[in-house]
Design a protein around this motif. Structure first.
Motif, PDB file in Angstrom:
ATOM      1  N   MET A   1       0.844  -1.201   0.000  1.00 14.09           N
ATOM      2  CA  MET A   1       0.000   0.000   0.000  1.00 14.09           C
ATOM      3  C   MET A   1       0.878   1.248   0.000  1.00 14.09           C
ATOM      4  O   MET A   1       1.797   1.377   0.807  1.00 14.09           O
ATOM      5  N   SER A   2       0.618   2.200  -0.915  1.00  8.86           N
ATOM      6  CA  SER A   2       1.422   3.408  -0.989  1.00  8.86           C
ATOM      7  C   SER A   2       1.166   4.292   0.221  1.00  8.86           C
ATOM      8  O   SER A   2       0.119   4.222   0.861  1.00  8.86           O
ATOM      9  N   SER A   3       2.158   5.158   0.530  1.00  7.83           N
ATOM     10  CA  SER A   3       2.030   6.032   1.693  1.00  7.83           C
ATOM     11  C   SER A   3       0.871   7.012   1.524  1.00  7.83           C
ATOM     12  O   SER A   3       0.192   7.361   2.496  1.00  7.83           O
ATOM     13  N   GLN A   4       0.617   7.475   0.278  1.00  8.51           N
ATOM     14  CA  GLN A   4      -0.476   8.416   0.044  1.00  8.51           C
ATOM     15  C   GLN A   4      -1.833   7.785   0.378  1.00  8.51           C
ATOM     16  O   GLN A   4      -2.685   8.413   1.007  1.00  8.51           O
ATOM     17  N   ILE A   5      -2.021   6.541  -0.054  1.00  4.14           N
ATOM     18  CA  ILE A   5      -3.284   5.849   0.223  1.00  4.14           C
ATOM     19  C   ILE A   5      -3.449   5.647   1.729  1.00  4.14           C
ATOM     20  O   ILE A   5      -4.541   5.804   2.281  1.00  4.14           O
ATOM     21  N   LEU A   6      -2.338   5.323   2.409  1.00  9.51           N
ATOM     22  CA  LEU A   6      -2.391   5.111   3.850  1.00  9.51           C
ATOM     23  C   LEU A   6      -2.805   6.390   4.573  1.00  9.51           C
ATOM     24  O   LEU A   6      -3.634   6.368   5.487  1.00  9.51           O
ATOM     25  N   VAL A   7      -2.238   7.517   4.157  1.00  8.96           N
ATOM     26  CA  VAL A   7      -2.584   8.792   4.768  1.00  8.96           C
ATOM     27  C   VAL A   7      -4.062   9.112   4.535  1.00  8.96           C
ATOM     28  O   VAL A   7      -4.769   9.554   5.459  1.00  8.96           O
ATOM     29  N   ILE A   8      -4.545   8.904   3.323  1.00 11.90           N
ATOM     30  CA  ILE A   8      -5.956   9.162   3.015  1.00 11.90           C
ATOM     31  C   ILE A   8      -6.863   8.289   3.879  1.00 11.90           C
ATOM     32  O   ILE A   8      -7.893   8.762   4.388  1.00 11.90           O
ATOM     33  N   MET A 145       1.968  18.210   0.424  1.00 12.19           N
ATOM     34  CA  MET A 145       3.263  17.643   0.077  1.00 12.19           C
ATOM     35  C   MET A 145       3.250  16.118   0.171  1.00 12.19           C
ATOM     36  O   MET A 145       3.799  15.421  -0.689  1.00 12.19           O
ATOM     37  N   LEU A 146       2.597  15.573   1.217  1.00 10.91           N
ATOM     38  CA  LEU A 146       2.648  14.135   1.463  1.00 10.91           C
ATOM     39  C   LEU A 146       1.626  13.348   0.651  1.00 10.91           C
ATOM     40  O   LEU A 146       1.875  12.192   0.297  1.00 10.91           O
ATOM     41  N   VAL A 147       0.480  13.972   0.356  1.00 11.43           N
ATOM     42  CA  VAL A 147      -0.626  13.209  -0.228  1.00 11.43           C
ATOM     43  C   VAL A 147      -1.117  13.780  -1.551  1.00 11.43           C
ATOM     44  O   VAL A 147      -1.055  13.129  -2.599  1.00 11.43           O
ATOM     45  N   GLN A 149      -0.358  16.420  -3.616  1.00 12.71           N
ATOM     46  CA  GLN A 149       0.513  16.764  -4.749  1.00 12.71           C
ATOM     47  C   GLN A 149       0.970  15.537  -5.528  1.00 12.71           C
ATOM     48  O   GLN A 149       0.895  15.535  -6.769  1.00 12.71           O
ATOM     49  N   PRO A 150       1.429  14.453  -4.847  1.00  8.89           N
ATOM     50  CA  PRO A 150       1.789  13.238  -5.610  1.00  8.89           C
ATOM     51  C   PRO A 150       0.631  12.649  -6.394  1.00  8.89           C
ATOM     52  O   PRO A 150       0.842  11.973  -7.406  1.00  8.89           O
ATOM     53  N   LEU A 151      -0.603  12.891  -5.946  1.00  7.99           N
ATOM     54  CA  LEU A 151      -1.780  12.383  -6.651  1.00  7.99           C
ATOM     55  C   LEU A 151      -2.308  13.366  -7.691  1.00  7.99           C
ATOM     56  O   LEU A 151      -3.322  13.108  -8.338  1.00  7.99           O
ATOM     57  N   GLY A 152      -1.630  14.524  -7.814  1.00  9.32           N
ATOM     58  CA  GLY A 152      -2.028  15.505  -8.811  1.00  9.32           C
ATOM     59  C   GLY A 152      -3.253  16.323  -8.439  1.00  9.32           C
ATOM     60  O   GLY A 152      -3.911  16.903  -9.316  1.00  9.32           O
ATOM     61  N   ILE A 153      -3.572  16.414  -7.121  1.00  7.14           N
ATOM     62  CA  ILE A 153      -4.744  17.161  -6.672  1.00  7.14           C
ATOM     63  C   ILE A 153      -4.323  18.580  -6.313  1.00  7.14           C
ATOM     64  O   ILE A 153      -3.413  18.771  -5.506  1.00  7.14           O
ATOM     65  N   PRO A 154      -4.957  19.606  -6.896  1.00  5.79           N
ATOM     66  CA  PRO A 154      -4.567  20.999  -6.623  1.00  5.79           C
ATOM     67  C   PRO A 154      -4.775  21.380  -5.158  1.00  5.79           C
ATOM     68  O   PRO A 154      -5.621  20.811  -4.464  1.00  5.79           O
ATOM     69  N   PHE A 155      -4.051  22.397  -4.713  1.00 10.44           N
ATOM     70  CA  PHE A 155      -4.119  22.864  -3.326  1.00 10.44           C
ATOM     71  C   PHE A 155      -5.528  23.346  -2.970  1.00 10.44           C
ATOM     72  O   PHE A 155      -6.017  23.088  -1.870  1.00 10.44           O
ATOM     73  N   ILE A 156      -6.196  24.033  -3.878  1.00 13.19           N
ATOM     74  CA  ILE A 156      -7.523  24.564  -3.599  1.00 13.19           C
ATOM     75  C   ILE A 156      -8.525  23.439  -3.330  1.00 13.19           C
ATOM     76  O   ILE A 156      -9.421  23.570  -2.489  1.00 13.19           O
ATOM     77  N   VAL A 157      -8.379  22.320  -4.020  1.00 14.58           N
ATOM     78  CA  VAL A 157      -9.261  21.172  -3.792  1.00 14.58           C
ATOM     79  C   VAL A 157      -9.005  20.586  -2.405  1.00 14.58           C
ATOM     80  O   VAL A 157      -9.947  20.233  -1.665  1.00 14.58           O
ATOM     81  N   ASN A 158      -7.745  20.501  -2.034  1.00 13.42           N
ATOM     82  CA  ASN A 158      -7.351  20.044  -0.699  1.00 13.42           C
ATOM     83  C   ASN A 158      -8.047  20.879   0.369  1.00 13.42           C
ATOM     84  O   ASN A 158      -8.690  20.349   1.284  1.00 13.42           O
ATOM     85  N   VAL A 159      -7.936  22.194   0.259  1.00 17.01           N
ATOM     86  CA  VAL A 159      -8.509  23.105   1.254  1.00 17.01           C
ATOM     87  C   VAL A 159     -10.035  23.025   1.260  1.00 17.01           C
ATOM     88  O   VAL A 159     -10.661  22.919   2.321  1.00 17.01           O
ATOM     89  N   PHE A 160     -10.649  23.066   0.077  1.00 11.26           N
ATOM     90  CA  PHE A 160     -12.106  23.093  -0.020  1.00 11.26           C
ATOM     91  C   PHE A 160     -12.728  21.824   0.562  1.00 11.26           C
ATOM     92  O   PHE A 160     -13.676  21.888   1.353  1.00 11.26           O
ATOM     93  N   GLY A 327       5.655   7.763  11.075  1.00 12.41           N
ATOM     94  CA  GLY A 327       4.956   8.584  10.082  1.00 12.41           C
ATOM     95  C   GLY A 327       3.449   8.484  10.234  1.00 12.41           C
ATOM     96  O   GLY A 327       2.731   9.490  10.094  1.00 12.41           O
ATOM     97  N   ILE A 328       2.937   7.286  10.522  1.00 17.08           N
ATOM     98  CA  ILE A 328       1.498   7.100  10.725  1.00 17.08           C
ATOM     99  C   ILE A 328       1.022   7.894  11.938  1.00 17.08           C
ATOM    100  O   ILE A 328      -0.012   8.576  11.904  1.00 17.08           O
ATOM    101  N   LEU A 329       1.797   7.832  13.033  1.00 18.23           N
ATOM    102  CA  LEU A 329       1.441   8.568  14.245  1.00 18.23           C
ATOM    103  C   LEU A 329       1.503  10.070  14.013  1.00 18.23           C
ATOM    104  O   LEU A 329       0.695  10.833  14.561  1.00 18.23           O
ATOM    105  N   PHE A 330       2.460  10.504  13.202  1.00 17.39           N
ATOM    106  CA  PHE A 330       2.566  11.927  12.864  1.00 17.39           C
ATOM    107  C   PHE A 330       1.284  12.395  12.171  1.00 17.39           C
ATOM    108  O   PHE A 330       0.719  13.441  12.527  1.00 17.39           O
TER     109      PHE A 330
END
Length: 497
Positions: A1-8, A145-147, A149-160, A327-330
């Motif tokens: 499992m990729s780190s991005q998927i784990l964070v999500i 930075m961690l999730v 951007q690597p998935l190509g999701i713009p910052f505004i979508v993240n915030v919204f 990293g998971i605890l962070f």
């Protein structure tokens, strides 16, 4: 499992728990539940929620990084926080309960009239929106930075998406939901920091005694700074500023006092504040101890220190040699700190705008009031998204300093108004009060610039007192003003405080 998927998955799991808390706490909820939790919250429950209520994602990221340049100097301010909590408990809390208020700024109407009341409320709204935006911007940067951007999701979508989901869980239950969510936040936050310390110590081969020895004897663990009174780190500057910062940012902040005023009476609120003040000090000390451990890890692994202190925790938590669990605890700690903090801010902003600016409780019955409150909640969420995007790329200092620096400008007028209102019986013209409150931050900035330019004096967080001092001076110089009937003043309410 990729780190991005784990964070999500971690984020989704945390949000699902918040939504479950919201569902359980919003049953039979009404406007009174949203604003003050029906004043039925047990003081122990509120105290446990208040342990980490002032702690945001900024604290989680910035405080461990502080040790790189400021040591444990932040504890000097935290000692002042404890004194400030006692002042809140024995001066402000009895005042608020005596007037049976929902929004603490309604005291200003009782004391001075509508213009001053609106001025205080607007300063809170500006302060809280700016402070929350700065705090959450830091978190969004890290998650981007961690999730995203690597998935190509713009910052505004993240915030919204994030703000929308946070707004959803506080939409109905309000402060009651926020308090129970903050208890869950406290559990997740303290557990994540404690386990991070444990796993990093195990990775470095430290026992409990060795960890203690490393923290106590490391150069980064210096607590007290008595060397140079002109420096911002000087003890008495930090300590005194801590007292008044917590009075302003907790006692005169609708967000924090909304927690406290959910207790059934003044006595319960006092016990909540005293207990939570000492527990908060312990949690901050734990954060700083983690910071020293992160520095020790960098030294052992020959890692170059980050150019920005806020990046210390992130850099070590996701270092290639660090166990994945750190990293998971962070992420768990970061998400729990930031999401609950924003939810609490949204609730208080909705309360203040609905009660203070729109004055909806005076105009509408309960059902219509609920509709207005919901519309305000959505509007505040959209405004917060816009301000966060406006701050994008602008912050160039450690985030916790940015938050407190903003507070010295925006909370100064509020502090000045309440001090004058409580300790003086003089009535003044509200129109002039508004002008003084807007002039004071400008004069404080000028004072700071002159001190640095001509006297090599670095102004720290005592700028809050200077700002409030300009307000007090301006109000004292105004002529006495006779208030006519119908202004909202109730004679004698300022007496006996």
């Amino acid at each position: 499992m990729s780190s991005q998927i784990l964070v999500i998955l971690i984020i989704i799991a945390y949000l699902l728990v918040l939504l479950l808390i919201s569902r359980l706490t919003s049953r039979r909820a009404n406007n009174n539940t949203f604003f003050i939790g029906n004043r039925k919250m047990p003081w122990v429950v509120v105290a446990l929620a208040m342990i980490t209520a002032p702690i945001s994602g900024v604290t989680f990221i910035s405080v461990p990084g502080m040790v790189l340049s400021k040591g444990y100097g932040y504890l000097q301010m935290c000692l002042g926080f404890i004194v400030g909590y006692f002042i809140i408990a024995w001066v402000l809390v009895p005042l608020y309960y005596r007037h049976n208020i929902v929004s603490i700024y309604s005291f200003l109407e009782t004391r001075f009239g509508k213009e001053t009341y609106k001025t205080g409320a607007w300063f809170f709204l500006i302060s809280k929106i700016l402070g929350t935006a700065v705090k959450f911007l830091v978190v969004c940067f890290v998650l981007q930075m961690l999730v995203f951007q690597p998935l190509g999701i713009p910052f505004i979508v993240n915030v919204f998406l994030t703000i929308s989901l946070i707004g959803l869980y506080t939409f109905k239950g309000g402060v009651k939901t926020v308090i129970w969510a903050d208890i869950f936040k406290s559990l997740c936050l303290v557990t994540s920091i404690g386990l991070c310390i444990y796993f990093i110590c195990r990775h470095l081969g430290f026992s409990g005694n060795e960890f203690y020895h490393q923290v106590v004897h490391h150069p980064s663990s210096r607590v007290f700074f008595f060397d140079n009174p002109s420096e911002g780190s000087y003890f008495w500057k930090q300590f005194i500023a801590g007292i008044f910062l917590v009075v302003a940012m907790t006692g005169l902040d609708q967000d924090m006092m909304q927690h406290t005023l959910s207790c059934k009476n003044s006595k319960s609120s006092k016990k909540n504040l005293v207990l939570s003040s000492f527990l908060q000090f312990a949690v901050i000390a734990l954060f700083l101890s983690l910071g020293t451990l992160l520095v020790v890890y960098m030294e052992r692994c020959s890692i170059e220190p980050p150019s920005k202190s806020d990046d210390l925790f992130t850099l070590v938590a996701f270092h290639s040699d660090m166990p994945l669990i750190v990293g998971i605890l962070f992420i768990l700690g970061l998400v729990s700190a930031s999401y609950s903090s924003v939810g609490s801010a949204l609730t208080s902003l909705t309360t203040s705008y609905t009660v203070d600016i729109v004055e909806a409780p005076k105009k509408y019955q309960d059902k219509e009031l609920g509709k207005v409150r919901n519309l305000v909640h959505i509007a505040i969420s959209l405004v917060l998204i816009g301000v966060i995007m406006g701050f994008y790329y602008l912050n160039n200092q450690d985030a916790i300093s940015a938050v407190f620096t903003l507070a010295t400008y925006t909370y100064g007028p509020i502090l000045g108004l309440f001090v004058f209102g409580i300790f003086s019986k003089k009535q003044v013209n509200g129109r002039y009060v508004t002008a003084i409150c807007f002039a004071a931050p400008l004069l404080a900035w000028l004072f700071q610039w002159l001190g640095k330019t001509y006297f090599d004096y670095t102004t720290g967080y005592e700028l809050l007192l200077i700002n409030a001092g300009f307000v007090l001076l301006g109000l004292s110089l105004l002529p006495s003003y006779s208030l006519s009937k119908g202004t909202g003043i109730v004679s004698g309410l300022s007496e006996g405080v």
